[in-house]
Design a protein around this motif. Structure first.
Motif, PDB file in Angstrom:
ATOM      1  N   SER A  31       0.844  -1.200   0.000  1.00  0.00           N
ATOM      2  CA  SER A  31       0.000   0.000   0.000  1.00  0.00           C
ATOM      3  C   SER A  31       0.879   1.250   0.000  1.00  0.00           C
ATOM      4  O   SER A  31       2.067   1.199   0.333  1.00  0.00           O
ATOM      5  CB  SER A  31      -0.904   0.003   1.234  1.00  0.00           C
ATOM      6  OG  SER A  31      -0.127   0.247   2.401  1.00  0.00           O
ATOM      7  N   ASP A  32       0.271   2.364  -0.363  1.00  0.00           N
ATOM      8  CA  ASP A  32       0.998   3.640  -0.334  1.00  0.00           C
ATOM      9  C   ASP A  32       1.502   3.941   1.067  1.00  0.00           C
ATOM     10  O   ASP A  32       2.624   4.410   1.244  1.00  0.00           O
ATOM     11  CB  ASP A  32       0.106   4.780  -0.827  1.00  0.00           C
ATOM     12  CG  ASP A  32      -0.125   4.728  -2.329  1.00  0.00           C
ATOM     13  OD1 ASP A  32       0.646   4.044  -3.048  1.00  0.00           O
ATOM     14  OD2 ASP A  32      -1.080   5.378  -2.800  1.00  0.00           O
ATOM     15  N   ALA A  33       0.681   3.668   2.075  1.00  0.00           N
ATOM     16  CA  ALA A  33       1.076   3.934   3.462  1.00  0.00           C
ATOM     17  C   ALA A  33       2.282   3.086   3.850  1.00  0.00           C
ATOM     18  O   ALA A  33       3.215   3.573   4.498  1.00  0.00           O
ATOM     19  CB  ALA A  33      -0.096   3.682   4.411  1.00  0.00           C
ATOM     20  N   ASP A  34       2.266   1.817   3.448  1.00  0.00           N
ATOM     21  CA  ASP A  34       3.387   0.933   3.764  1.00  0.00           C
ATOM     22  C   ASP A  34       4.652   1.383   3.045  1.00  0.00           C
ATOM     23  O   ASP A  34       5.741   1.413   3.623  1.00  0.00           O
ATOM     24  CB  ASP A  34       3.058  -0.513   3.386  1.00  0.00           C
ATOM     25  CG  ASP A  34       2.020  -1.146   4.296  1.00  0.00           C
ATOM     26  OD1 ASP A  34       1.709  -0.560   5.366  1.00  0.00           O
ATOM     27  OD2 ASP A  34       1.505  -2.215   3.937  1.00  0.00           O
ATOM     28  N   ALA A  35       4.519   1.739   1.779  1.00  0.00           N
ATOM     29  CA  ALA A  35       5.668   2.218   1.010  1.00  0.00           C
ATOM     30  C   ALA A  35       6.216   3.502   1.623  1.00  0.00           C
ATOM     31  O   ALA A  35       7.433   3.655   1.761  1.00  0.00           O
ATOM     32  CB  ALA A  35       5.276   2.449  -0.442  1.00  0.00           C
ATOM     33  N   ASN A  36       5.331   4.406   2.002  1.00  0.00           N
ATOM     34  CA  ASN A  36       5.762   5.667   2.617  1.00  0.00           C
ATOM     35  C   ASN A  36       6.512   5.415   3.910  1.00  0.00           C
ATOM     36  O   ASN A  36       7.529   6.060   4.183  1.00  0.00           O
ATOM     37  CB  ASN A  36       4.570   6.590   2.859  1.00  0.00           C
ATOM     38  CG  ASN A  36       4.019   7.164   1.574  1.00  0.00           C
ATOM     39  OD1 ASN A  36       4.705   7.213   0.551  1.00  0.00           O
ATOM     40  ND2 ASN A  36       2.771   7.586   1.614  1.00  0.00           N
ATOM     41  N   TRP A  37       6.022   4.471   4.736  1.00  0.00           N
ATOM     42  CA  TRP A  37       6.717   4.154   5.989  1.00  0.00           C
ATOM     43  C   TRP A  37       8.142   3.685   5.694  1.00  0.00           C
ATOM     44  O   TRP A  37       9.102   4.150   6.311  1.00  0.00           O
ATOM     45  CB  TRP A  37       5.968   3.068   6.787  1.00  0.00           C
ATOM     46  CG  TRP A  37       6.847   2.527   7.856  1.00  0.00           C
ATOM     47  CD1 TRP A  37       7.106   3.097   9.062  1.00  0.00           C
ATOM     48  CD2 TRP A  37       7.683   1.361   7.775  1.00  0.00           C
ATOM     49  NE1 TRP A  37       8.041   2.343   9.739  1.00  0.00           N
ATOM     50  CE2 TRP A  37       8.407   1.278   8.966  1.00  0.00           C
ATOM     51  CE3 TRP A  37       7.873   0.383   6.800  1.00  0.00           C
ATOM     52  CZ2 TRP A  37       9.315   0.250   9.225  1.00  0.00           C
ATOM     53  CZ3 TRP A  37       8.778  -0.639   7.052  1.00  0.00           C
ATOM     54  CH2 TRP A  37       9.478  -0.701   8.245  1.00  0.00           C
ATOM     55  N   ALA A  38       8.282   2.757   4.746  1.00  0.00           N
ATOM     56  CA  ALA A  38       9.594   2.193   4.437  1.00  0.00           C
ATOM     57  C   ALA A  38      10.550   3.267   3.916  1.00  0.00           C
ATOM     58  O   ALA A  38      11.724   3.289   4.293  1.00  0.00           O
ATOM     59  CB  ALA A  38       9.458   1.057   3.431  1.00  0.00           C
ATOM     60  N   VAL A  39      10.050   4.164   3.079  1.00  0.00           N
ATOM     61  CA  VAL A  39      10.884   5.241   2.539  1.00  0.00           C
ATOM     62  C   VAL A  39      11.268   6.218   3.645  1.00  0.00           C
ATOM     63  O   VAL A  39      12.439   6.581   3.792  1.00  0.00           O
ATOM     64  CB  VAL A  39      10.165   5.961   1.378  1.00  0.00           C
ATOM     65  CG1 VAL A  39      10.914   7.226   0.972  1.00  0.00           C
ATOM     66  CG2 VAL A  39      10.022   5.011   0.180  1.00  0.00           C
TER      67      VAL A  39
END
Length: 57
Positions: free
Chosen positions: A21-29
């Motif tokens: 998800s976008d939220a998961d990707a944002n967290w990782a970045v």
């Protein structure tokens, strides 16, 4: 600080090129574990790879 099971799953999904998800990707970045290209591709940083690899030993 150790990763939660969900955070570990996110990094493993990114490494395996499974959609996140976008939220998961944002967290990782934001955590510095992944980098996202302008075209939306995401890949683990060296730090992110080390976290995924060490858990498999």
């Amino acid at each position: 600080m150790p990763l939660t099971a969900q955070q570990q799953r996110i990094l493993e999904d990114i490494q395996a090129t499974r959609p996140v998800s976008d939220a998961d990707a944002n967290w990782a970045v934001e955590a510095g574990y992944a980098a996202q290209a302008e075209d939306g591709d995401i890949d683990l940083t060296q730090e992110g790879r080390q976290l995924v690899d060490t858990t498999r030993l």
